[in-house]
Design a protein around this motif. Sequence first.
Motif, short mmCIF file in Angstrom:
data_model
loop_
_atom_site.label_atom_id
_atom_site.label_comp_id
_atom_site.label_asym_id
_atom_site.label_seq_id
_atom_site.Cartn_x
_atom_site.Cartn_y
_atom_site.Cartn_z
N ARG A 52 0.82 -1.22 0.00
CA ARG A 52 0.00 0.00 0.00
C ARG A 52 0.85 1.26 0.00
N THR A 53 1.92 1.28 0.82
CA THR A 53 2.66 2.54 1.05
C THR A 53 4.08 2.51 0.53
N LYS A 54 4.59 1.34 0.13
CA LYS A 54 5.99 1.15 -0.27
C LYS A 54 6.96 1.46 0.87
N GLU A 55 6.46 1.40 2.09
CA GLU A 55 7.27 1.55 3.28
C GLU A 55 7.12 0.29 4.13
N LEU A 56 8.20 -0.04 4.83
CA LEU A 56 8.20 -1.29 5.59
C LEU A 56 8.18 -1.00 7.08
N ASP A 57 7.19 -1.55 7.74
CA ASP A 57 7.11 -1.54 9.20
C ASP A 57 7.01 -3.00 9.65
N PRO A 58 8.11 -3.56 10.16
CA PRO A 58 8.10 -5.00 10.49
C PRO A 58 7.05 -5.38 11.53
N ARG A 59 6.64 -4.45 12.39
CA ARG A 59 5.64 -4.72 13.42
C ARG A 59 6.04 -5.90 14.31
N GLY A 60 7.31 -5.95 14.62
CA GLY A 60 7.80 -6.99 15.52
C GLY A 60 8.06 -8.33 14.87
N VAL A 61 7.82 -8.45 13.57
CA VAL A 61 8.07 -9.71 12.86
C VAL A 61 9.56 -9.79 12.50
N SER A 62 10.16 -10.96 12.65
CA SER A 62 11.58 -11.11 12.35
C SER A 62 11.84 -10.90 10.86
N ILE A 63 13.00 -10.33 10.57
CA ILE A 63 13.36 -10.03 9.19
C ILE A 63 13.47 -11.31 8.36
N SER A 64 14.04 -12.38 8.93
CA SER A 64 14.18 -13.62 8.17
C SER A 64 12.81 -14.20 7.81
N LEU A 65 11.84 -14.10 8.73
CA LEU A 65 10.50 -14.60 8.45
C LEU A 65 9.81 -13.74 7.39
N LEU A 66 10.01 -12.43 7.47
CA LEU A 66 9.45 -11.55 6.45
C LEU A 66 10.05 -11.85 5.08
N LEU A 67 11.36 -12.08 5.04
CA LEU A 67 12.02 -12.38 3.76
C LEU A 67 11.46 -13.67 3.18
N HIS A 68 11.25 -14.67 4.00
CA HIS A 68 10.71 -15.95 3.52
C HIS A 68 9.33 -15.75 2.89
#
Length: 601
Positions: A52-68
């Motif tokens: 939606r915004t082209k901005e990243l807010d992990p919201r506490g989610v691990s980076i490796s899990l987000l990448l997967h």
Amino acid sequence: RFSTSRQTLTWISDSFFSSLLSGRISTLKDETGAIFIDRDPTVFAPILNFLRTKELDPRGVSISLLLHEAEFYGITPLVRRLQLREELDRSSCGSVLFNGYLPPPGRAELCVERGNSMCQPNRVMAHQEPPRKGLAGVAGPSHSSSATGKRGTRVLRSLYLPVCPWSCVPAVWCSFSPQPRFPPCSRMKETSGWQQVFSSPRLDWVIERVALNAKVLGGSLGDHDKMVAVASCSEIILWALQADGNGSEIGVFVLGVPVEALFFVGNQLIATSHTGKIGVWNAVTKHWQIQDVVPINSYDAAGTFLLLGCNNGSIYYVDVQKFPLRMKDNDLLVTELYRDPSEDAVTALSVYLTPKSSDSGNWIEIAYGTSSGVVRVIVQHPETVGSGPQLFQTFTVHRSPVTKIMLSEKHLISVCADNNHVRTWTVTRFRGMISTQPGSTPLASFKILSLEDIDGHAGCSAGTDIGPFGERDDQQVFIQKVVPDACQVFVRLSSTGKRICEVRSVDGTAITAFMVHECEGSSRIGSPPPRYLFTGRHANGSIQMWDLTTAMEMLGKPPEAGGLTEEELLQQLEQCDLALTRTPDMSPAGSFAHSSTPRAS
């Protein structure tokens, strides 16, 4: 349940959502027409917000899990951003503990079988020596089925690393088998790094055990002061290493049963089997002698003595330095030292020689574990050698057979078969000798879980022994590799189980063997002797070297702050389009060397 627009989901071409909404992927809808996607909604929320915004807010989610998840959905801009974030924390140059990389000798020698086709003979080895057979007139035994890798694949199976001074500089001699049939030896000097000093002819059987003796310099044996031995099934080959890098074969010996332990005590080569056979090659008499004893479960060496823990509850010893034969019957001089009061099998054994306290000798302390889980400590005064060792302490804290035990200056450590359950005690000493006041006090209880395949008797796995490693007058460590194909190992204090560090292979390949060794002396005045962890690679047969001395010094110290935090880095990356910006090369980077051929116009 998420609500969004088609435009939000499809502005990235060739993504999961573009294929989903175009009909190229079948969909499952509920009664309201909502599309069901079988993924974690918690991780999907920041991904949808990025669309939606082209901005990243992990919201506490691990980076490796987000990448997967981003890779699954095919969100290429987000994948690039997250990969860059992960790449800055990982390098093919390793961490501050990474100390060196030893590539496999002769990459051109690597031969991999594909299907039924075999590599050409001139590609198997750089040199042209024929394959080494077994004893004269007897074909070497075939044990290709017991190898952990395919024929021709370099697999580091076992590692043994003694240390010797060389030109007044500590040097490491390394003997290993990166190919099951091809054992090289290498030496490391601080001034020049690693150098290959010996490579045997290609053997026609799989190397299952390897031992190296390189501590002796200028001894009475001359050219035979440094030796390397390899074993497969019941056959053993022994070489002498020369100063010019060449090696000469001393002999081929047969134990008669599979060799399960191969090691040196001084200059004497020892081979044992749990079936009850022991073989000794005496460096002075050049004589190979085999002796039948009762089934052997454990062993340890102290000085020139080899001690055997046996199935009948007895501890036997052999003085391998003296002439090891009875003149009357030509047998090895194997003497019973002690018998367990319950006659339980001695499944683990550790000998500690205290500093010499009198003209009559050392105070000998022996800790051993039994098949019933009992841990006992026996001692022997120098003045009462004739009466034999006396029972000093007994602990009944294990309910499974004891598989490892270690008695050191400060600690008593035992490991049982219950998923490597460890119990430790603090040892009290008076004038260097173990004392009953206040005695050994309980210290810790923990597990070193390892799912490694069992190789050999009593759970001994070649090249993946958990330890404990280290000199007995210093802190010792366990090495924990949880799963067989793991690319990282955990270094933990053997006394408390506290994690010292995590070691991850710099090339991401699985670790198949490891070994810890402490050098004898340091080249820097006032510095402790360096301690190294060596890890072997499954994929290419290389060895990586890690500095455990630095890891011990850093233990307990908070890491110094520096660089960008995770949030700061992601904020910086939002200011540019990574598709239009030069992205740093992923480790390892390509060579900067210029090509020798002109570029095409």
